[in-house]
Design an enzyme around this catalytic site. Structure first.
Site, PDB file in Angstrom:
ATOM      1  N   LYS A 133      73.025  93.323 -23.341  1.00 47.82           N
ATOM      2  CA  LYS A 133      73.681  93.604 -24.618  1.00 47.82           C
ATOM      3  C   LYS A 133      75.193  93.461 -24.507  1.00 47.82           C
ATOM      4  O   LYS A 133      75.859  93.046 -25.462  1.00 47.82           O
ATOM      5  CB  LYS A 133      73.297  95.001 -25.112  1.00 47.82           C
ATOM      6  CG  LYS A 133      71.832  95.089 -25.531  1.00 47.82           C
ATOM      7  CD  LYS A 133      71.526  96.378 -26.246  1.00 47.82           C
ATOM      8  CE  LYS A 133      70.080  96.377 -26.743  1.00 47.82           C
ATOM      9  NZ  LYS A 133      69.748  97.599 -27.506  1.00 47.82           N
ATOM     10  N   LYS A 214      61.349  86.930 -26.388  1.00 47.63           N
ATOM     11  CA  LYS A 214      60.565  87.722 -27.332  1.00 47.63           C
ATOM     12  C   LYS A 214      61.103  87.567 -28.754  1.00 47.63           C
ATOM     13  O   LYS A 214      62.277  87.250 -28.968  1.00 47.63           O
ATOM     14  CB  LYS A 214      60.545  89.194 -26.921  1.00 47.63           C
ATOM     15  CG  LYS A 214      61.848  89.950 -27.130  1.00 47.63           C
ATOM     16  CD  LYS A 214      61.650  91.424 -26.811  1.00 47.63           C
ATOM     17  CE  LYS A 214      62.913  92.218 -27.120  1.00 47.63           C
ATOM     18  NZ  LYS A 214      62.731  93.663 -26.916  1.00 47.63           N
ATOM     19  N   LYS A 217      64.856  90.450 -34.291  1.00 47.72           N
ATOM     20  CA  LYS A 217      65.559  90.413 -35.574  1.00 47.72           C
ATOM     21  C   LYS A 217      66.913  89.732 -35.436  1.00 47.72           C
ATOM     22  O   LYS A 217      67.437  89.176 -36.400  1.00 47.72           O
ATOM     23  CB  LYS A 217      65.781  91.831 -36.100  1.00 47.72           C
ATOM     24  CG  LYS A 217      64.544  92.550 -36.561  1.00 47.72           C
ATOM     25  CD  LYS A 217      64.125  92.160 -37.953  1.00 47.72           C
ATOM     26  CE  LYS A 217      65.016  92.787 -38.997  1.00 47.72           C
ATOM     27  NZ  LYS A 217      64.495  92.609 -40.368  1.00 47.72           N
TER      28      LYS A 217
END
Length: 348
Positions: A133, A214, A217
């Site tokens: 992240k 994967k 969103k």
């Protein structure tokens, strides 16, 4: 002797006796708006099943965690309501679980501070989510991003949860929570049960445009992710454009044929059939036709959910009340546990 209603309240509070461990499930979801296909199959569908099997279940909209990725306040407010509408439409029943917004229960962050004082920084720096992240934000990373796994541990331990549904990418964070619980118990005496993982039996759903990652969103490719509120036309388009390979036969081999195998996994998950049964149904179909079979199965699965989401989104006051009522119940459960934690660490 406790009345039946008093016994139920004691069961939820975990106060049937100092050494009695109540079987309690805790899980949460970040408010990213309407969930996608992977969220539903990997988590929400399992939540619906678990609320039928366990007498003490808590599901939280993790709005504090969502601040680790930049959000406009108006967007966050709407995402909280849209996520709530979606999981209610999927079958989560506030009469069978506590459904609440994380930030409405301040004990989460208070406990996170205590647990953070038992957690070493190198352990947090090694977690892959921190590295991934931080890289995606193209920055040095924030304190919140580094320490949110400690807040996750507090989310779980505040209610003396015994089981936690997790995906593969959250296993290391649960292991951190387990280690923190054991560290606390060693320092202050046996108090927290060490929570165990409930691993999803559904294979991780991959991006339709890049089956090596994967479904997400945040994927910049619009056609990569199927949202559960997508229209039938949108679903058909996304599956038609799904990346497969140059072999027309439908087979299941995730290593050699990840794109087609992802379609097979989705088909099996939304129909409740086994991989073998799905492959039998696909005998004689080429991948182009099979994509439409999978698209139709997804459309049929989500049609009633999509309609219910629209109805719930029209009643904003109801959604807010569901979360506030759930938070009151969660506070009632958390309060005596947190007061005992305060006593153990010397605050009172």
């Amino acid at each position: 002797m406790a009345t039946p209603s008093g016994l139920i309240r004691a069961l939820h509070r975990g106060t049937l006796g100092q050494n009695v461990v109540v079987d309690r499930i805790f899980s949460g979801i970040q408010p990213t708006g309407t969930p996608h296909l992977g969220n539903y199959l990997g988590a929400i569908q399992n939540w619906v099943n678990l609320q039928e099997k366990c007498s003490s279940v808590l599901y939280s909209i993790m709005d504090m965690h969502s601040l680790t990725m930049p959000k406009e306040p108006a967007v966050l407010r709407q995402n909280i309501l849209d996520t709530t509408a979606a999981i209610l439409a999927c079958g989560i029943d506030p009469k069978k679980c506590f459904l609440f917004r994380q930030s409405l229960v301040p004990e989460h962050t208070e406990l996170a501070w205590i647990l953070g004082c038992l957690t070493n920084v190198p352990r947090l720096l090694r977690l892959p989510q921190w590295k991934m992240k931080r890289a995606s934000q193209k920055s040095e990373g924030t304190v919140g991003l580094l320490t949110y796994p400690v807040l996750q541990a507090a989310d779980i331990l505040l209610y003396k949860s015994t089981r936690v549904p997790v995906g593969e990418d959250q296993v290391l964070h649960l292991e951190l929570a387990q280690d923190i619980a054991q560290h606390f118990n060693k320092k202050y005496g046996e108090f927290f049960p060490v929570p165990k993982a409930i691993l999803s039996t559904t294979r991780k759903i991959k991006s339709l445009r890049d089956p090596s990652v994967k479904m997400s969103k945040s994927d910049p490719q619009r056609l990569a992710t199927v949202n559960i509120a997508d229209s039938p036309d949108e679903i058909v388009l996304k599956f038609r454009k799904a990346v497969t390979d140059f072999t027309s036969e439908v087979t299941y081999d995730p290593a050699a044929r990840p794109g087609v195998s992802n379609l097979v996994s989705i088909h099996a998950a939304v129909t409740g059939l086994s991989i073998k049964e799905v492959l039998h149904q696909a005998t004689g179909l080429d991948t182009a036709h099979y994509k439409m079979v999978v698209a139709e199965a997804v459309i049929q699965k989500f049609a009633p959910i999509r309609n219910e989401i629209k109805k719930l989104q029209e009643d904003k006051c109801h959604l807010i009340k569901v979360l506030e009522d759930g938070a009151e119940k969660a506070k009632e459960l958390a309060a005596p546990i947190y007061q005992e934690i305060r006593r153990l660490v010397g605050f009172q």
